[in-house]
Design an enzyme around this catalytic site. Structure first.
Site, PDB file in Angstrom:
ATOM      1  N   CYS B  11      41.941  51.798  29.278  1.00  0.00           N
ATOM      2  CA  CYS B  11      41.497  50.579  29.929  1.00  0.00           C
ATOM      3  C   CYS B  11      42.256  50.425  31.249  1.00  0.00           C
ATOM      4  O   CYS B  11      43.404  50.835  31.310  1.00  0.00           O
ATOM      5  CB  CYS B  11      41.750  49.352  29.038  1.00  0.00           C
ATOM      6  N   PRO B  12      41.688  49.932  32.315  1.00  0.00           N
ATOM      7  CA  PRO B  12      40.324  49.383  32.428  1.00  0.00           C
ATOM      8  C   PRO B  12      39.315  50.386  32.990  1.00  0.00           C
ATOM      9  O   PRO B  12      38.290  49.972  33.513  1.00  0.00           O
ATOM     10  CB  PRO B  12      40.531  48.231  33.399  1.00  0.00           C
TER      11      PRO B  12
END
Lengths: 371, 74
Positions: B11-12
């Site tokens: 992530c992200p």
């Protein structure tokens, strides 16, 4: 690197020792070394200091001294408190809010039970009181665990409004909330942690109200107090810190609440940034937001480079690959998360400087990601 | 349907990939992201909410990796 000293915005993880605790600790280290169970002079000295600590903490929490026990940490207080309630009644089901501290989740999962359940929260992190009341009616439920306020997003829980079946005790984890305004009253067991309020680490508080059925779930004597040798000087320093913190709390809380409003407004005005946690029914000193397209580790590192120490609930900043269960339960964005928590020595300049940096930091990271 | 392979990306990154791919999808059409990052199951729906897109749901790719599908609304 900045040449300025680091500005500490992570009191919710651990708070700098309160000056009152430092003075008390140094004095108590010289006097409180004895075994408080012994009948000699050194033992009597240690016993006096320990009972003094207990009395002060009791007064601060508005309970009786014999209801207060010291443990080795806030986590241990939760484990002993929660499992001891289940042990006493033999009912092993635990009903808890979905955003409780991991110590509650771990204790609830320790001995799996079909009636154990995690109660959902809304977008602000407020627990669903109707679902909680329904789950508490299930057979073999021995404990309801609900925090006073959340450690990551600051939302206060409506503990006093919990509708619970007769005979099901409630444990309130107050670790995030003690020292930050009035606490709910309708609990049977309260837990807290001294290093969160400006006392030393290694001191937890486990308050068990008179008349509450509790039995030790672990080896040792059947008392809430942790087995093993007590850290008398640390307990006394924790008590001194609590007393000092409560004396300052109202005025400090007012100032901090306004600063947090300012930080929330600044973060919320940035594009694709979501401020997390209840806007008003919250701790005074804590703000959390999540920025789209930004790594939690990146934003923490970039703020650190500019001299600001902050925390994050994003997965890339955690020891596991899992993001914060609190943010996940709220349906909030889990990446790009930043938690700012103020201290008693936070100044207007600190807050202004942080607010001035937030936009640069978030937009700069996005620019480098090609957005 | 465009399917983005974000296996192994933390992530992200899967969400950034979604955002970058969105302009290439017609309004009303679907876009999927295959991601083993555990944050994706929370962050794809959150991205949809923040960006005004529709979260259609999750299933799994042939190799068992979660696949999240969205519909472009605007």
């Amino acid at each position: 690197m900045t040449s300025e000293p680091e500005v500490y915005f992570d009191s919710a993880s651990s708070t700098r020792l309160h000056p009152a605790a430092r003075d008390t600790l140094l004095a108590a280290l010289d006097r409180g070394y004895g075994d408080p169970r012994r009948l000699h002079g050194a033992g009597r000295d240690a016993r006096l200091l320990l009972e003094n600590a207990r009395a002060v903490v009791a007064e601060c929490l508005d309970v009786y001294p014999d209801e207060v026990s010291f443990t080795a940490s806030g986590t241990e207080a939760v484990h002993r408190g929660l499992l001891g309630l289940a042990e006493a009644s033999g009912r092993r089901g635990v009903v808890h809010g979905a955003v409780e501290h991991s110590s509650v989740l771990h204790a609830a999962a320790w001995r799996p039970h079909p009636s154990t359940s995690s109660i959902p929260v809304d977008r602000h992190g407020l627990v669903d009181l109707e679902a909680l009341a329904r789950a508490a009616m299930a057979p073999e439920v021995g404990v309801i665990a609900l925090q006073a306020a959340n450690q990551e997003v600051g939302t206060r829980q409506p503990v006093d409004a919990v509708d619970r079946p007769a005979g099901v005790p409630l444990l309130m984890d107050a670790a995030a909330a003690v020292g930050h305004g009035p606490l709910p009253r309708h609990w049977d067991v309260l837990t807290a942690s001294a290093h969160k309020w400006g006392g030393p680490a290694g001191v937890g508080v486990l308050a068990v109200r008179r008349g509450t059925r509790w039995s030790t779930p672990f080896p040792g004597e059947d008392t809430p107090e942790s087995p093993g040798f007590p850290d008398v000087p640390a307990a006394l320093a924790a008590a001194a810190a609590l007393q000092a913190v409560l004396a300052e709390a109202e005025e400090l809380g007012r100032r901090q609440f306004a600063w947090i409003d300012e930080i929330r407004a600044t973060a919320g005005a940035l594009p694709d940034v979501e401020v997390v946690g209840h806007p008003t029914d919250r701790l005074p000193h804590l703000a959390t937001f999540s920025a789209l397209y930004v790594g939690g580790d990146e934003v923490v590192a970039e703020l650190a480079r500019r001299g600001f120490a902050v925390a994050s609930g994003s997965a890339c900043t955690a020891s596991s690959l899992e993001p914060s269960h609190v943010l996940a339960a709220m349906g909030a964005l889990t990446h790009g998360n930043v938690r700012i928590s103020l201290s008693r020595d936070t100044t207007d300049d600190h807050v202004r400087a942080l607010c001035a940096a937030l936009g640069d930091v978030v937009l700069g990271i996005r620019r480098r990601a090609g957005l | 349907m465009i399917e983005l392979d974000c296996r192994g990306l933390p992530c992200p990154r899967p969400i950034i990939a979604l955002a970058k791919a969105l302009p290439g999808v017609a309004v009303g059409e679907l876009l999927a992201v295959v991601a083993d990052d555990p944050a994706a199951r929370h962050d794809v729906p959150a991205w949809c909410r923040l960006r005004g897109q529709e979260y259609v749901g999750a299933d799994t790719a042939d190799d068992g990796v979660p696949r999240h599908t969205i519909r472009r609304l605007s």
